[in-house]
Design an enzyme around this catalytic site. Structure first.
Site: not given
Length: 128
Positions: A57, A60
């Site tokens: 991600c 993230c």
């Protein structure tokens, strides 16, 4: 570290992360570890924030260094990083990454989706 030599948890992200100066940042790299951490949070009734994310991600990866840096600013909070791919059973209800869950007195009191360092800082301040 896994038997195959693949790093897990914070080390498995491959990111250069700020050092944690207060020992209040932990990483859960298995369902058993995350269950143990959640049990400790509930039993101790301590304030904590859990960041659910994944190594694939991009968002993230962008917020993780700030999360680690903020663990040094909020030393009374427990910070936990949990990778949803490494903890699939305990994170099956996490629908968005990153997700931040905030705990106070052993109970989950708030949740934040997405990134934004100032937004995260403000939430941490609110729950510290």
């Amino acid at each position: 570290m896994e038997e195959s030599g693949k790093k897990k948890g914070l080390e498995g992200t491959g990111l250069s992360l700020p050092a944690n100066l207060h020992g209040n940042l932990r990483s859960a790299s298995s369902d058993d570890q995350l269950r143990e951490i959640l049990s400790t949070i509930r039993a101790s009734k301590s304030s904590a924030v859990i960041k659910y994310g994944s190594s694939w991600c991009q968002v993230c990866s962008l917020i993780l260094p700030a999360f680690c840096r903020l663990s040094n600013d909020f030393k009374k909070l427990s910070f936990v990083y949990a990778d949803i791919d490494e903890c699939p059973e305990t994170t099956q209800n996490i629908r968005y990454t990153p997700t931040f869950q905030f705990y106070r007195d052993g109970e989950r009191v708030d949740e934040m989706y997405g990134a934004g360092e100032q937004r995260l800082h403000d939430r941490l301040w609110l729950h510290s």
